[in-house]
Write an enzyme that holds these catalytic residues in place. Sequence first.
Site, mmCIF file in Angstrom:
data_model
loop_
_atom_site.group_PDB
_atom_site.id
_atom_site.type_symbol
_atom_site.label_atom_id
_atom_site.label_comp_id
_atom_site.label_asym_id
_atom_site.label_seq_id
_atom_site.Cartn_x
_atom_site.Cartn_y
_atom_site.Cartn_z
ATOM 1 N N HIS A 170 -12.744 25.854 4.564
ATOM 2 C CA HIS A 170 -12.169 27.175 4.305
ATOM 3 C C HIS A 170 -12.493 27.654 2.886
ATOM 4 O O HIS A 170 -12.799 28.826 2.674
ATOM 5 C CB HIS A 170 -10.653 27.118 4.502
ATOM 6 N N GLU A 219 0.839 -1.193 0.000
ATOM 7 C CA GLU A 219 0.000 0.000 0.000
ATOM 8 C C GLU A 219 0.876 1.247 0.000
ATOM 9 O O GLU A 219 1.644 1.486 0.939
ATOM 10 C CB GLU A 219 -0.923 0.012 1.213
ATOM 11 N N ASP A 246 1.840 -14.068 12.622
ATOM 12 C CA ASP A 246 0.704 -14.661 11.916
ATOM 13 C C ASP A 246 -0.198 -13.538 11.401
ATOM 14 O O ASP A 246 -0.867 -12.874 12.194
ATOM 15 C CB ASP A 246 -0.070 -15.571 12.872
#
EC number: 1.1.1.34
Length: 1073
Positions: free
Chosen positions: A1022, A714, A924
């Site tokens: 904003h 990732e 694991d």
Amino acid sequence: MLSFLTEVTGAIAQTSARRPIQFMVVPALLASIAYLSIIDDYIPEHIKSSSGSSGISYYHPYTSSHYKSQPDLDKWTAIDKEHINDDIYTQANQISVIPLRFRRFQDVVPNVPNAIHISDNEQILIVPTDQIENSLDQLQEITNNGITWKARNNDKLAKYYDYIRYGLNKVQDAIQHAENFDILLIFVAYLGMWYALIKVFVDMRKIGSKFWLAFSTLTSSTFAFLLALLVSNKFLHTKVSLLSLSEGIPFLVSVIGFKHKVSIATIVANSSTASPEDVPHVVGKAVSSHCLSMLRDHLVVIGGLLSCAIYAHHLTGLRNFCILSSLILSFDLILVYTFFSAILGLKVEINRARRTEDLQNALEEEGISSLVAARVAEQSATIEHPNEHNFFKSNNSSIAYFKVIMSLGFFAFHAFWLGSSWLYSTTDGGESFSRFSFLSNIPTLSQDISQQIPIGRKGTVVTILPTIFFMPSGFMVQLEDFIYLVLSKFSSAIRDSIISKFLVFGFALSIVTNVYFLNAARYQVSATHKLIEKEISRPQDSSVTATTTTTATGTTSSGAATSKTIGNNKGLKSVQEIPDNEDESSDEELEIKAPVKVLPLEECVKVLKEGKVKTLSNDEVSSLVVGGKLPLYALEKQLADNKRAVIVRRKAIAKLANAPVLDTNRLPYAHYDYDRVFGACCENVIGYMPLPVGVAGPLIIDEKPYHIPMATTEGCLVASTMRGCKAINAGGGVETVLTRDGMTRGPCVRFPTLKRAGAAKLWIDSEQGQATIKKAFNSTSRFARLQHIQTALAGTSLFIRFRTTTGDAMGMNMISKGVEYSLKYMVEECGWDDMEIVSVSGNYCTDKKPAAINWIEGRGKSIVAAARIPADVVTKVLKSDVDALVELNISKNLVGSAMAGSVGGFNAHAANLVTAVYLACGQDPAQNVESSNCITLMEKDKETGDLNVSVSMPSIEVGTIGGGTILEPQGAMLDLLGVRGPHPTNPGANAQQLAKIVASAVLAAELSLCSALAAGHLVQSHMQHNRSKAPAAGATTTTTPAITDSKASNGSIASNGKDLKRLEEGSVTCIKS
């Protein structure tokens, strides 16, 4: 000069640690010689004279005034043995005196006929000398009131009862005649000495040595005392009396103590497992680090003692003791650099060997085959200490038992033949012998004896024989006789002129052999490393290089030598090897190099039945698999080559699954240690799956920096975590707390009736049940220890949740074995024979599944990690602000997760970090289900405005031994974190630290992602705020910023371009994350 001394002492200590046997045996022999040389100087003369003697003779001349009257004690004269046969003595009346003493274990002692009573348990028998043999025969056994009394030799165990009693009397007499201040001073000195001695054992226990290091420390000082006593008595002729020794040694021990030796041993023990250096360098550094302080302390005391000896030279006792004390300190200093350093070297070797064995045992308990466990443990030791030349290949508790038995045997043997007590004074006569004294085997002539002896006309010669001691016959007497018989035979054999020479020769041969084997082991390791270096640096042979050939189809193949990974001192290097056969080469190259006809399947089957599968080629073995004659899982066993089994399996599956991709290298298989995989990690192996590994950090965890490995596909995950680490470090790092440590297993059992099931639950919940099952469970493992048992009843089914500490292993296999045995024990031994075991795992654990019980009760390691982030760091590094983060955490992680009905999911992405670290460190990955249980909390400090952030993770399941941690890449990442294998002194500490690292990494990632999300929201709000200020005809103005701080509320953000840029950067990070 000081640096020179430090280097010299370090070099001496290194040499001692490198040659431990020589530097232990030589001082021990010298100390033994010193002991034998000085022991006679401190044996009382009356005991010397009585040892082995047949008696002492006295002569009293005839005087008419004393005939048949009481003789005068002053006229008795002792007869020298040289003159015993003179006429004046042979013509005199010959009388023998036999002293008798009865040990008072009974109320009444027997009355010996014609014996004269001296006291309640002392009698004398006066007989003519010509009747002595008959009298002695009659005295061997006396029966009185049904009790048989046997004559005893006082050189057995019973003599020490007299010695102790006499010693106590002497001490009592000395105290009565001493000044109160002197008594107090001596008492304080003895208290200080015993405090120093006990403190040695206490301090050594703290570093992991229960007995032997402390014992060796005291032995070193004892050797120094004996050598100093030898020099003082024999060479300087400044003998120190026993009284001076007993009064002065406690002061010396109290002043000097053993602090330097304990400190050196502590450094060596701590470095023995943490340092990769070899043993001599570890010991040498420890000793040299204390060189100056130890020399300073000893020289100051030696100088003071010598000054006192010079100043008080007229006080002989004080002068002699000062000289002796100076010699003791000098020899003690020398022995620290030699004898004590050699012992420390051996201790380090034993610790490292024991750690390797403990790792192997733990891996075997985790279900890994013994061969794989042994190899992993040995390679782990090599990697941790690459420079180590370890000659301890095994360690067993029998070694410790042997050492204890030998030590006790030595002291017992010596105690039987010591023959003296240093409590005696060196003067004869006096008040101690005014009566019949039995502390010597032959008492002196006393007034009590002389009054019973008549004087003949030619004078009287009286011979006082050794005292005969009587004890009631019983088990202790028989046991003493047996022990005495065995030791006396052994002693006689040792004293034999021929046997003693053989023993000396055998002892010398043993020392030479041990030294030879130790040197041979070191040379073998050194030669192996040199051979590896030579192979690495040797130019590659042209016959080994890859050859490129073109087949009929035009494809290119290259036959390359295999690359085998070999560990050495400098790490892992690649060494080219010539393949023994065609297994490593491609099919095309085989056709060109050595075209061999493939045997038909029937012929291959015959070879299979003969058990010679390894003689077949890869294609032939593959044909057996494809033809269904050889199972896939049996390749490793049949071929006895794990890597070749992988190659054949790839060929077979490529045909069975019609997957030619396995004929390529797209899924790699080469250059991997499959010996660690087979029987431990995976079955039907066809290769390995590379994963990119990134590193985040350094992250300061409990004041120590860590670089955290993360295996992930990732993008931005590692970068985001890095940003969190930077922010946390700016605030001082992470603080962690371990709140619980216990792996669980929850079996399900069933009973015929609800009543029986309820009774079983109540029994298990009771103290008796808990203690019974705990005892049974703990007997199954050296590491697993049952903490608590929790039960739940559903109908007639009973669910039992075992919570157990498992050391540094994750512990599922370990605890399962204990659970199986405990349930079997309940059925067979505890009266629950109607209990049926439904499943060892009844999902009440709960393992690899979401469960509220793990969230509430915890499983594995329960960790809380917290950090304080300064407000300016939140602004500059995280591109956000504190109020926005707090509001986002409440809305997202708390309220949002609650609305989703989450259990343990009150976080942003804890599973991301847990899984990435698990994959990198051999954990694991399926257990990320419960390990990712996490609640993230954020709050603003009311005083400073800083951000306080924490993560609470109650069920992190990790281990540093067993499972995937035995694989070398994963083990290397554990090494990066400093938590590989079992902790050397505190079992379980490595696994606990790994859990803290995981929680801290989650904290960093949570902080970074939440900051990105908060910044993105602020930008959106904003921008809406800016657009609301712009004039737009017909447009509806909306000013609803979702999250604003004090600046946003007054419109200052709009006017601040830097804040806008910061928030935009944060939003980009959010999108990437």
